[in-house]
Design an enzyme around this catalytic site. Structure first.
Site, short mmCIF file in Angstrom:
data_model
loop_
_atom_site.label_atom_id
_atom_site.label_comp_id
_atom_site.label_asym_id
_atom_site.label_seq_id
_atom_site.Cartn_x
_atom_site.Cartn_y
_atom_site.Cartn_z
N TYR A 72 0.79 -1.23 0.00
CA TYR A 72 0.00 0.00 0.00
C TYR A 72 0.82 1.28 0.00
O TYR A 72 0.32 2.33 0.36
CB TYR A 72 -0.94 0.00 1.20
CG TYR A 72 -1.92 -1.13 1.19
CD1 TYR A 72 -2.79 -1.32 0.12
CD2 TYR A 72 -1.99 -2.04 2.24
CE1 TYR A 72 -3.70 -2.36 0.10
CE2 TYR A 72 -2.89 -3.08 2.23
CZ TYR A 72 -3.73 -3.24 1.16
OH TYR A 72 -4.64 -4.28 1.14
N SER A 139 -4.04 -6.43 7.76
CA SER A 139 -4.67 -6.91 6.54
C SER A 139 -3.65 -7.60 5.64
O SER A 139 -3.04 -8.59 6.04
CB SER A 139 -5.37 -5.76 5.83
OG SER A 139 -6.23 -6.23 4.80
N TYR A 140 -3.42 -7.07 4.44
CA TYR A 140 -2.46 -7.69 3.54
C TYR A 140 -1.10 -7.79 4.20
O TYR A 140 -0.42 -8.82 4.14
CB TYR A 140 -2.37 -6.88 2.24
CG TYR A 140 -1.68 -7.58 1.09
CD1 TYR A 140 -0.34 -7.94 1.15
CD2 TYR A 140 -2.36 -7.85 -0.08
CE1 TYR A 140 0.31 -8.56 0.09
CE2 TYR A 140 -1.74 -8.48 -1.16
CZ TYR A 140 -0.41 -8.83 -1.07
OH TYR A 140 0.22 -9.44 -2.13
N TRP A 184 -12.75 -9.02 -5.14
CA TRP A 184 -13.03 -8.50 -6.48
C TRP A 184 -12.87 -6.98 -6.44
O TRP A 184 -12.22 -6.38 -7.32
CB TRP A 184 -14.45 -8.88 -6.87
CG TRP A 184 -14.94 -8.38 -8.18
CD1 TRP A 184 -14.91 -9.03 -9.38
CD2 TRP A 184 -15.57 -7.11 -8.44
NE1 TRP A 184 -15.47 -8.25 -10.37
CE2 TRP A 184 -15.88 -7.06 -9.81
CE3 TRP A 184 -15.89 -6.02 -7.64
CZ2 TRP A 184 -16.50 -5.96 -10.40
CZ3 TRP A 184 -16.50 -4.92 -8.23
CH2 TRP A 184 -16.80 -4.90 -9.59
N ASP A 278 -14.79 -7.77 11.76
CA ASP A 278 -13.75 -7.72 10.73
C ASP A 278 -13.91 -8.88 9.76
O ASP A 278 -14.39 -9.96 10.11
CB ASP A 278 -12.36 -7.78 11.36
CG ASP A 278 -11.29 -7.69 10.29
OD1 ASP A 278 -11.30 -6.69 9.54
OD2 ASP A 278 -10.48 -8.62 10.17
N HIS A 308 -12.61 -3.56 10.16
CA HIS A 308 -11.27 -3.79 9.66
C HIS A 308 -10.31 -2.64 9.97
O HIS A 308 -10.53 -1.50 9.57
CB HIS A 308 -11.33 -3.99 8.14
CG HIS A 308 -10.11 -4.58 7.54
ND1 HIS A 308 -9.64 -5.84 7.85
CD2 HIS A 308 -9.23 -4.08 6.63
CE1 HIS A 308 -8.55 -6.09 7.16
NE2 HIS A 308 -8.27 -5.04 6.42
#
Length: 623
Positions: A72, A139-140, A184, A278, A308
Site C-alpha cells: 500500500y 490486513s495484507y 473483487w 472484521d 477492519h
C-alpha cells in the site's frame, strides 16, 4: 531507477534515555529512503529505514528492528516509522514485489515468504541491526507477517498480525466455497494504484474508469478473462479470475494456510488481533486455535467489536460500543509487546491487561440501547480476560427452527414441516453490514439495522430485509433474562433445492424491541455465514446435488461475543444470497465463474422432529 535518498528530520533533543545498553527514547529520527534491497532472483525491493537520532546523527547502536512489508505504499509509514525510531527501534518499511517503488511482478502473497526471508537476512547483516526482527501490519501486510513466519526467517522473533490474511480457502477469500467479493473490489481498485500497469498515465486512466463503474460491473458478473479493461493489468486479472474459478481449498490457497499446516509456523511469540465485525475475524480465531497447541509461542489473541483495521475506534456503522472499546494509542500497545520480546523488558506482558491472559475479548451488548449524540445505537459492552478460545465453560445449546417461525431450545414435535422460497440470482438479498473489508463504495462494514435506505446502493427503499419473501425469519420469544453468546457459531440446516447447485446463508440478529429512541426497534446484525452446496461434503472437492434430495448443510458463521439482553429476541435469517458480500450462485451447476445462465431455484427448508434444522449457540452461563 530509484536513487537512494537520505532525509534527516531534526527536532531539538530534549532527552535521550538508555536502557540495558539500548536507545530507549530519542526526540528525532533519520530516514533513508528507497534503498533497493536485492532478492534471490535479482529483483530489488524499495525499502525505507527509520533510525533514532543521537547527538544529531543516526544512532550507531545495533538495535532491534520493526519491519512492515506492504503493498500500500511504504511512504505512508511515516507516523509509525517515526514513533518506533524515537522509541529505540529501527523501523523498516518495504514495498512488496511489483507494488509502488519495488521491482518485479505482483502475486497475491506467494512471493512474500521467500522475499521476507531475503529481506530479513539483509536486515540481519546491517550495522544498525542487532539481528532481531518484529513485524507489524494490518490486513495484507498482516499476511506478509504470516508468510514470513511460515517461511521460517531466522531473524524473525515476534509478529503482531492484525486482521491478517490467512486460511484463504476456508473463510477468508473463499468462504465455504463462495467467493467474498471484497477481493473483487480490491483488485478493481488496486489494478491502477501502485501497479505496473498504473505507471502508464493512459492505462491508469482506463483502469480508473473501470473502477468507477464497479456497480455496473457487479451487475454483470461473472468477470471474464480478456473481456474488461482489467486485461491491461494481467497479473491482477489472472489472480482474480483464477481465485473466482477455484472454489476448493487446495494448493491454489496453500500460502498462509495455517489451519491445515500449523507445523510450518515458526515457534515465536504471536499476538493475533482482530474484531467481531472484521472480515478476518473467523480467520483470526481459527489461526489461534491452530497455533496454540502447535508452538510454544506464546500465542495471544485479542478480539474487539471492531471493523477492519479500526482498533482505535469504538463506533462503526449505526452502532456505538462505548469509548472503552477503543485502544486509543495504536503504537504504544504494540510497543509493549515488542519491548518485552525484542528488548527483554519486564513489563505488563503476562501480568496486566490487555496481556494478562492469552485471550482478551470484548463482550458486546450491555449498553442501555438508547441513542448517542450522533444518533447511533448504544449497544455497549466490556472487556474480559480469558485463558483460552473457545471458552472452557461454554454450553453449546441448540436453538431449533420452529414450524411457526419460532426459535427455541425444544426440538420441533411435528414429524414433517417445511418452508419454501424461490431464490432468483437476478434479485439477490442485499448486504447490509457485516464482516467486510475493502468495502469501498460497494458495501458497508459493521453493525446496522437490517433495513434498506439511501445508504444501501442496491436496496434504497426503507423496508426491512425481513419483508423479502426470500428471507426466512426464525426468532425466539422475548428473552426473560440476559443471555451471553461467546464463541464459534454454526447453523445445521436440513434443506433441498430444485437446482443441482445453490447457496444457503444464515444471519444471527439481536432484535431490539421498540423504544422511545427506536420506535420501530432495531434489528442488529451479529454474524453471518454461507455454504455453497457443491462443497457441502468437503472443501476439497465439488459434488453437485440431486434436485429434490434433502441434505444437511453446515453454515459456519463468524465468531462473536454478545449479550442478548432481557426483552430482546434472538433471530436467525435463512436465505440463499448476501450480495455483494458473496458472489451469487447462478444455480446452474456450471463451472465456477464461467456461467452464462441463471435459473430460479425453489429451496425447501426442513424444520421438524426428523430433520431438526438449528443454530448451535455457544452460551456462557451467568456467573
Amino acid at each position: 531507477m530509484l536513487a537512494c535518498t537520505r532525509f534527516v528530520f531534526q527536532i531539538p533533543i530534549i532527552a535521550l534515555l538508555v536502557t540495558s545498553g539500548l536507545v530507549a527514547a530519542a526526540e528525532d529520527y533519520h530516514l533513508e529512503k528507497n534503498v533497493m534491497v536485492p532478492m534471490r532472483d535479482g529483483v530489488r525491493l524499495a525499502t525505507d529505514i527509520y533510525r533514532p537520532m543521537v547527538d544529531g546523527k543516526p544512532s550507531e547502536e545495533r538495535l532491534p528492528v520493526i519491519l512492515s512489508r506492504l503493498p500500500y505504499n511504504k511512504n505512508g509509514a511515516k507516523s509509525r516509522g517515526a514513533y518506533y525510531a524515537k522509541h529505540g527501534y529501527v523501523y523498516v518499511a518495504q514495498d512488496t514485489r511489483g507494488r509502488y517503488a519495488s521491482e518485479g511482478v505482483w502475486h497475491m502473497l506467494t512471493d512474500d515468504g521467500p522475499d521476507g526471508v531475503d529481506c530479513a537476512a539483509w536486515i540481519g547483516k546491517q550495522p544498525w541491526s542487532d539481528g532481531q526482527i518484529g513485524m507489524i501490519g494490518t490486513s495484507y501486510f498482516g499476511g506478509t507477517q504470516h508468510a514470513m513466519a511460515m517461511a521460517g526467517a531466522p531473524e524473525l522473533k515476534t509478529v503482531i498480525p492484525v486482521d491478517a490474511m490467512a486460511n484463504m480457502g476456508r473463510q477468508s477469500i473463499r468462504n465455504a466455497g463462495a467467493f467474498e467479493l471484497r477481493f473483487w473490489n480490491w483488485i478493481f481498485l488496486n489494478a491502477s494504484n501502485g501497479s505496473r500497469a498504473g505507471q502508464d498515465p493512459g492505462t491508469k486512466k482506463v483502469l480508473k474508469e473501470m473502477a468507477d463503474q464497479r456497480h455496473t460491473y457487479l451487475q454483470n458478473l461473472p468477470t471474464r478473462r480478456g473481456m474488461t479493461p482489467l486485461r491491461l493489468a494481467p497479473e491482477y486479472e489472472d489472480w482474480l479470475i483464477s481465485a473466482m474459478e477455484n472454489g476448493a481449498n487446495d494448493e491454489f490457497w496453500e500460502q498462509n494456510n495455517i489451519v491445515d499446516a500449523p507445523h510450518k509456523y515458526k515457534d515465536i511469540p504471536v499476538y493475533l488481533v482482530s474484531g467481531w465485525y472484521d472480515s478476518w475475524g473467523g480467520n483470526n480465531t481459527a489461526t489461534f486455535k491452530a497455533l496454540r497447541p502447535e508452538i510454544k509461542g506464546p500465542v495471544y489473541m485479542i478480539m474487539g467489536p471492531w471493523i477492519h483495521g479500526q482498533q482505535a475506534g469504538y463506533a462503526h456503522g449505526q452502532v456505538s460500543f462505548g469509548k472503552q472499546a477503543a485502544i486509543a494509542d495504536q503504537w504504544a500497545w504494540r510497543r509493549e509487546w515488542y519491548d518485552h520480546w525484542l528488548k527483554g523488558i519486564d513489563n505488563s506482558v503476562g501480568k496486566a491487561d490487555p496481556f494478562k491472559t492469552p485471550v482478551r475479548i470484548f463482550v458486546m451488548g450491555t449498553g442501555d440501547g438508547g441513542k448517542d449524540e450522533k444518533g447511533r445505537l448504544q449497544h455497549g459492552g466490556y472487556w474480559r480476560s480469558e485463558l483460552d478460545w473457545p471458552l472452557e465453560r461454554t454450553q453449546y445449546t441448540d436453538f431449533y427452527l420452529q414450524p411457526d417461525g419460532g426459535l427455541a431450545t425444544e426440538k420441533p414435535a411435528v414429524e414433517e414441516a417445511v418452508t419454501q422460497y424461490d431464490f432468483d440470482p437476478k434479485d439477490p438479498v442485499p448486504n447490509i453490514g457485516g464482516n467486510i473489508s475493502s468495502a469501498n463504495d460497494i458495501m458497508l462494514q459493521g453493525a446496522f439495522d437490517q433495513k434498506g435506505g439511501s445508504h444501501i446502493w442496491n436496496f434504497k427503499n426503507p423496508i426491512p430485509l425481513s419483508a423479502r419473501k426470500d428471507v426466512l425469519v426464525f426468532q425466539t420469544e422475548p428473552l426473560t433474562e440476559d443471555l451471553e453468546v461467546t464463541g464459534e457459531l454454526e447453523v445445521r440446516l436440513f434443506a433441498s433445492s430444485s437446482a443441482v447447485d445453490t447457496d444457503f446463508t444464515a444471519k444471527l440478529i439481536d432484535v431490539y424491541p421498540p423504544s422511545s429512541d427506536w420506535p420501530g426497534g432495531f434489528d442488529m446484525n451479529i454474524a453471518d455465514g454461507i455454504v455453497r452446496a457443491r462443497f457441502r461434503e468437503s472443501l476439497k472437492k465439488e459434488v453437485l446435488m440431486t434436485p429434490g434430495e434433502t441434505y444437511e448443510f453446515t453454515i459456519k458463521m463468524y465468531p462473536t461475543s454478545n449479550v442478548f439482553k432481557k426483552g430482546h429476541r434472538i433471530r436467525v435469517d435463512i436465505s440463499s444470497s448476501n450480495f455483494p458480500r458473496f458472489d451469487v450462485n447462478p444455480n446452474t451447476g456450471e463451472p465456477l465463474n464461467r456461467h452464462r445462465r441463471t435459473v430460479v431455484a425453489t429451496q425447501t427448508i426442513h424444520h421438524d422432529a426428523t430433520r431438526p434444522s438449528r443454530i448451535i449457540l455457544p452460551v456462557i452461563p451467568a456467573e
